[in-house]
Design an enzyme around this catalytic site. Structure first.
Site, mmCIF file in Angstrom:
data_model
loop_
_atom_site.group_PDB
_atom_site.id
_atom_site.type_symbol
_atom_site.label_atom_id
_atom_site.label_comp_id
_atom_site.label_asym_id
_atom_site.label_seq_id
_atom_site.Cartn_x
_atom_site.Cartn_y
_atom_site.Cartn_z
ATOM 1 N N GLU A 149 0.821 -1.202 0.000
ATOM 2 C CA GLU A 149 0.000 0.000 0.000
ATOM 3 C C GLU A 149 0.859 1.259 0.000
ATOM 4 O O GLU A 149 1.943 1.284 0.583
ATOM 5 C CB GLU A 149 -0.914 0.025 1.231
ATOM 6 C CG GLU A 149 -2.084 -0.935 1.090
ATOM 7 C CD GLU A 149 -3.134 -0.743 2.158
ATOM 8 O OE1 GLU A 149 -4.322 -0.902 1.845
ATOM 9 O OE2 GLU A 149 -2.782 -0.434 3.312
ATOM 10 N N CYS B 117 4.980 -6.472 7.806
ATOM 11 C CA CYS B 117 6.116 -6.065 8.641
ATOM 12 C C CYS B 117 6.393 -7.178 9.644
ATOM 13 O O CYS B 117 5.465 -7.715 10.238
ATOM 14 C CB CYS B 117 5.782 -4.771 9.387
ATOM 15 S SG CYS B 117 7.169 -4.069 10.321
ATOM 16 N N CYS C 244 4.600 -4.058 16.563
ATOM 17 C CA CYS C 244 4.259 -2.958 17.470
ATOM 18 C C CYS C 244 2.764 -3.057 17.770
ATOM 19 O O CYS C 244 1.955 -3.247 16.860
ATOM 20 C CB CYS C 244 4.616 -1.621 16.841
ATOM 21 S SG CYS C 244 6.382 -1.503 16.445
ATOM 22 N N GLU D 291 9.562 -2.027 7.869
ATOM 23 C CA GLU D 291 10.645 -1.348 8.575
ATOM 24 C C GLU D 291 11.788 -1.109 7.567
ATOM 25 O O GLU D 291 12.485 -2.052 7.176
ATOM 26 C CB GLU D 291 11.103 -2.230 9.755
ATOM 27 C CG GLU D 291 12.397 -1.807 10.409
ATOM 28 C CD GLU D 291 12.454 -0.327 10.817
ATOM 29 O OE1 GLU D 291 11.463 0.213 11.335
ATOM 30 O OE2 GLU D 291 13.506 0.284 10.588
ATOM 31 N N SER E 216 11.853 6.514 8.131
ATOM 32 C CA SER E 216 11.411 6.374 9.515
ATOM 33 C C SER E 216 11.749 4.968 10.020
ATOM 34 O O SER E 216 11.572 3.988 9.304
ATOM 35 C CB SER E 216 9.892 6.595 9.576
ATOM 36 O OG SER E 216 9.418 6.382 10.887
ATOM 37 N N SER F 46 10.642 6.396 15.452
ATOM 38 C CA SER F 46 9.387 6.123 16.149
ATOM 39 C C SER F 46 9.715 5.829 17.605
ATOM 40 O O SER F 46 10.267 4.778 17.913
ATOM 41 C CB SER F 46 8.682 4.923 15.503
ATOM 42 O OG SER F 46 8.220 5.287 14.217
ATOM 43 N N LEU F 47 9.399 6.763 18.478
ATOM 44 C CA LEU F 47 9.802 6.632 19.886
ATOM 45 C C LEU F 47 8.624 6.169 20.754
ATOM 46 O O LEU F 47 8.698 5.134 21.393
ATOM 47 C CB LEU F 47 10.354 7.977 20.381
ATOM 48 C CG LEU F 47 10.863 8.016 21.811
ATOM 49 C CD1 LEU F 47 12.073 7.113 21.985
ATOM 50 C CD2 LEU F 47 11.220 9.452 22.219
ATOM 51 N N HIS F 48 7.577 6.963 20.809
ATOM 52 C CA HIS F 48 6.299 6.625 21.452
ATOM 53 C C HIS F 48 6.312 6.528 22.977
ATOM 54 O O HIS F 48 5.248 6.507 23.597
ATOM 55 C CB HIS F 48 5.695 5.332 20.879
ATOM 56 C CG HIS F 48 5.624 5.320 19.390
ATOM 57 N ND1 HIS F 48 5.183 6.390 18.652
ATOM 58 C CD2 HIS F 48 5.972 4.383 18.481
ATOM 59 C CE1 HIS F 48 5.239 6.102 17.364
ATOM 60 N NE2 HIS F 48 5.728 4.893 17.221
ATOM 61 N N ASN G 174 -4.679 6.661 15.250
ATOM 62 C CA ASN G 174 -5.763 6.296 14.344
ATOM 63 C C ASN G 174 -6.262 4.903 14.677
ATOM 64 O O ASN G 174 -5.466 3.960 14.717
ATOM 65 C CB ASN G 174 -5.261 6.334 12.899
ATOM 66 C CG ASN G 174 -4.927 7.747 12.477
ATOM 67 O OD1 ASN G 174 -5.775 8.635 12.534
ATOM 68 N ND2 ASN G 174 -3.687 7.968 12.101
ATOM 69 N N CYS H 72 -1.860 7.179 9.318
ATOM 70 C CA CYS H 72 -0.703 6.533 9.939
ATOM 71 C C CYS H 72 -1.103 5.242 10.641
ATOM 72 O O CYS H 72 -2.050 5.238 11.433
ATOM 73 C CB CYS H 72 -0.098 7.425 11.013
ATOM 74 S SG CYS H 72 0.441 9.013 10.431
#
Ligand code: SAH
Length: 335
Positions: free
Chosen positions: A83, A104, A108, A150, A178, A202-204, A278, A325
């Site tokens: 996609e 992937c 996560c 990734e 990213s 990507s920390l989060h 999202n 996202c």
């Protein structure tokens, strides 16, 4: 386009070396097929049309959002779903979000792609063909490797694709890779890549224990080592690292956690992008996250502002077509 097949086909015919470049330049400018490549001899155009598929991807479905965002679902030659998304902004910016893998292998907990089956790495041609699909629609100027997959697990193909993007109209400065912080790829990226391609992490979560709950990869590559690589990137390239932080209600969005984040990141090196969560529709499988409220996001941002850590709140695009996202998981529109 499959560049190896193109070069082999041209080589077998004894064509001069510049032909492949000629063909690529036409494709990069958004022509629809070989027949439009007017400086290529007509007989050769016919041969190429017969032997080299113009795109390595077939469009399976396309969804249009009310905000102008377009999501395309493709299939690779061997049937894997891919996609990509085109985002159109009011200021005229046209940004493409591409996938580096089909599915992937990382899982996560808040990401829809992580819940689908991993297929394989995409080739450089398959990555570029996502961008060319949209380039055929209109001029484009930004690209982010923030679709499925990734990128640091497929770095060679990602870089091979990125190197050709300026021909498509997307400079290296407007290209962003990213990563979750996959260290082997990240280290190679910092050591070897001289182009000013932007790095995003990507920390989060600033707290390693919480981060491990959200992203298993945190157990494998500890955060301090990953952040040290980001600092090295900044020192070598003089470009800020963008930090992605998806805002999850009651999980990572308290003002205390904002202070922790501000304490972790040097404002001279990092810029934070707060991402409204999202919904992925995978709540029955995952822990069932909810997005933070607007108020929680502003309060969080206020703490970062006071600490002078630069931050923005990401505009949500294409939510109505599951193109936002973390929503890229081909099962939805292929079903
Ligand atoms: N694997 C890389 C590239 C994908 S980028 C990486 O994780 O950085 C995809 C971005 O979307 C990541 O920052 C990811 O954390 C974020 N994301 C994933 N699921 C999301 C969701 N449901 N809502 C908002 N952002 C999400």
């Amino acid at each position: 386009m499959d560049f190896e097949l193109l070069e082999r086909t041209l080589g077998d015919r004894g064509e001069p070396a510049y032909r492949a470049r000629q063909v690529w330049e036409w494709a990069a400018r958004g022509v629809a097929g070989f027949e439009q490549m007017t400086n290529v001899p007509a007989s050769l155009r016919e041969l190429l049309a017969a032997e080299v598929p113009f795109s390595s991807l077939t469009l399976a479905d396309e969804a249009h959002s009310s905000d102008g965002t377009i999501k395309a679902l493709f299939r690779t030659g061997d049937g894997h779903p891919v996609e990509a998304v085109l985002m159109r902004y009011r200021d005229g910016r046209r940004s493409i979000c591409v996938s580096s893998q089909s599915g992937c292998p990382l899982t996560c907990s808040f990401c829809a792609t992580g819940a689908m089956r991993f297929g394989r790495n995409l080739t450089a041609g398959e990555i570029l063909d996502q961008a060319l699909h949209f380039r055929r629609l209109e001029p484009v100027d930004h690209l982010v490797f923030m679709g499925m997959g990734e990128p640091m697990l497929n770095l060679d193909n990602v870089l091979a694709a990125a190197r050709r993007l300026p021909d498509v109209g997307i400079t290296h400065r407007r290209t962003t890779i990213s990563t979750v912080g996959w260290l082997p790829g990240l280290t190679r990226f910092v050591d070897q890549v001289e182009q000013p391609i932007r790095l995003a992490l990507s920390l989060h979560a600033a707290d390693p224990r919480l981060r491990s709950q959200l992203m298993l990869v945190n157990d494998r590559y500890p955060l301090d080592t990953v952040l040290a690589e980001c600092r090295r990137y900044f020192e070598l390239r003089h470009r800020k690292v963008y930090v992605e932080y998806v805002m999850l209600n009651g999980v990572n969005d308290s003002t205390e956690q904002a202070r922790e984040l501000a304490g972790l990141l040097d404002p001279a090196i990092f810029k934070v992008n707060l991402i409204p969560y999202n919904p992925t529709g995978l709540d029955n499988k995952g822990p069932g996250y909810n997005g933070s409220s607007r108020d929680a996001i502003s309060a969080f941002k206020h703490v970062l502002d006071k600490a002078r850590l630069p931050s923005t709140v990401r505009l949500t695009r294409g939510r109505d077509i599951a193109a936002a996202c973390g929503q890229l998981a081909a099962t939805r529109i292929s079903a």
